[in-house]
Design an enzyme around this catalytic site. Structure first.
Site, PDB file in Angstrom:
ATOM      1  N   ASP A 162     -28.971  26.465 -20.709  1.00 49.28           N
ATOM      2  CA  ASP A 162     -30.213  26.193 -21.558  1.00 49.28           C
ATOM      3  C   ASP A 162     -31.264  25.679 -20.825  1.00 49.28           C
ATOM      4  O   ASP A 162     -32.598  26.224 -20.685  1.00 49.28           O
ATOM      5  CB  ASP A 162     -30.083  25.510 -22.766  1.00 49.28           C
ATOM      6  CG  ASP A 162     -29.197  26.306 -23.941  1.00 49.28           C
ATOM      7  OD1 ASP A 162     -29.118  27.359 -23.669  1.00 49.28           O
ATOM      8  OD2 ASP A 162     -28.785  25.608 -24.680  1.00 49.28           O
TER       9      ASP A 162
ATOM     10  N   ARG B 265     -37.217  -2.741 -24.687  1.00 49.65           N
ATOM     11  CA  ARG B 265     -38.521  -2.903 -26.010  1.00 49.65           C
ATOM     12  C   ARG B 265     -38.301  -1.667 -26.751  1.00 49.65           C
ATOM     13  O   ARG B 265     -37.927  -0.641 -26.371  1.00 49.65           O
ATOM     14  CB  ARG B 265     -39.803  -3.213 -25.497  1.00 49.65           C
ATOM     15  CG  ARG B 265     -39.696  -4.779 -24.876  1.00 49.65           C
ATOM     16  CD  ARG B 265     -41.144  -5.202 -24.084  1.00 49.65           C
ATOM     17  NE  ARG B 265     -40.904  -6.321 -23.555  1.00 49.65           N
ATOM     18  CZ  ARG B 265     -41.280  -7.309 -23.937  1.00 49.65           C
ATOM     19  NH1 ARG B 265     -41.626  -7.505 -25.090  1.00 49.65           N
ATOM     20  NH2 ARG B 265     -41.186  -8.627 -23.360  1.00 49.65           N
TER      21      ARG B 265
ATOM     22  N   ALA C 226     -30.952  21.233 -30.392  1.00 55.48           N
ATOM     23  CA  ALA C 226     -30.849  20.483 -28.933  1.00 55.48           C
ATOM     24  C   ALA C 226     -30.857  18.962 -29.277  1.00 55.48           C
ATOM     25  O   ALA C 226     -29.930  18.301 -29.964  1.00 55.48           O
ATOM     26  CB  ALA C 226     -31.952  21.113 -28.033  1.00 55.48           C
TER      27      ALA C 226
END
Length: 289
Positions: free
Chosen positions: A58, A143, A174
């Site tokens: 893909d 973070r 996906a």
């Protein structure tokens, strides 16, 4: 007039060499001239072409989509990857498939894409697009990012998270699927929003219609900056105070389809889903007679 086909292959796969030779041979036999593209090729560098054959997974098809989006050229994908959800055929079927492509014996399926606008705090705009998804992810792995979500000009929620995935129907199988999003049939012209590790009670995937505009703002208090990645290929850095707008594009990507099987069949085959015990409604009716 000379007919010409674009051939795009995954350069890192040895098995692509044999499959590419078979494609080139079949195209030559059909009287079609060929041109190949490298990873660095841009659309402006290519001569006009009317067909495109892509050999790889893909990711390679997403690369080829960069070269054909905005044209009438259909892509025929040859699966050399693991799942190959966007591919139409397997390598063993190359010769027959290419002959059918050259003869025009195929259907064209249009897949919606997404337009992405990154609006900086100074008002400057950077634009991108995606066939699968636009993923907003934190720049600092230690973070989170603080965001506020807006849909159709109205605020929806604000929270901290690792990121967000805005996916087309095509991209629903996906990155968005891996993050817990729904599978959306490809003829649904809309988009999906899937939060990534959100720190909030309301972090469910959302499905929006074709005219909706999704906006995400990175708050000034956000601990980390971010980056927008389109189809895993094109990146745009995102600072605090930046606004990202995503909408369904009017410019599709076209695929050549040789197999009329419905999307349900593709889903079962690609994900190897268990369907043992299915009888079908027509069999029930026959058994009742």
């Amino acid at each position: 007039m000379t007919r010409r086909a674009l051939v795009v292959r995954h350069s890192g796969r040895p098995e692509a060499l044999d499959a590419t030779e078979a494609v080139l041979r079949a195209l030559r036999d059909a009287g079609v001239e060929t041109v190949t593209a490298s990873q660095e090729t841009t659309p402006d560098e290519l001569p006009p072409f009317e067909l495109a054959v892509v050999l790889g997974g893909d990711g390679t098809i997403l690369r080829a989509a960069e070269l054909t989006r905005g044209t009438d050229v259909p892509l025929l994908g040859v699966n050399l990857g693991h799942v190959g959800f966007l591919a139409e055929i397997e390598p063993a079927d190359v010769a027959t498939a290419v002959r059918r492509l050259a003869d025009g014996d195929y259907d064209v399926e249009e897949r919606s894409t997404l337009d992405v606008r990154v609006i900086d705090s100074d008002g400057s705009v950077r634009e991108c697009w995606a066939l699968n998804e636009a993923a907003l992810e934190k720049s600092d792995p230690a973070r989170m990012i603080e965001v506020v979500i807006e849909v159709d000009g109205r605020p929806l929620s604000s929270f901290g998270c690792d990121g967000l995935v805005a996916a087309s129907a095509t991209g629903s199988t996906a990155h968005a699927f891996s993050a817990g999003g729904p599978v959306v049939w490809p003829d649904v012209r809309g988009m999906v929003l899937v939060p990534l590790a959100a720190h909030t009670l309301f972090a469910r995937p959302l499905v929006m219609g074709p005219s909706s505009v999704l906006a995400v703002e990175i708050l000034e208090r956000s601990p980390s900056t971010a980056v927008v990645t389109c189809d895993g290929r094109r990146q745009v850095p995102v600072a605090r105070g930046t606004r990202i707008e995503v909408s369904v594009s009017d410019v599709p990507v076209r695929f050549a389809r040789l197999n009329p099987a419905p999307f349900t069949t593709r889903l079962v085959q690609k994900f190897d889903l268990p369907v043992v015990g299915w009888r079908g409604a027509h069999r029930d009716e026959e058994g009742a007679r």
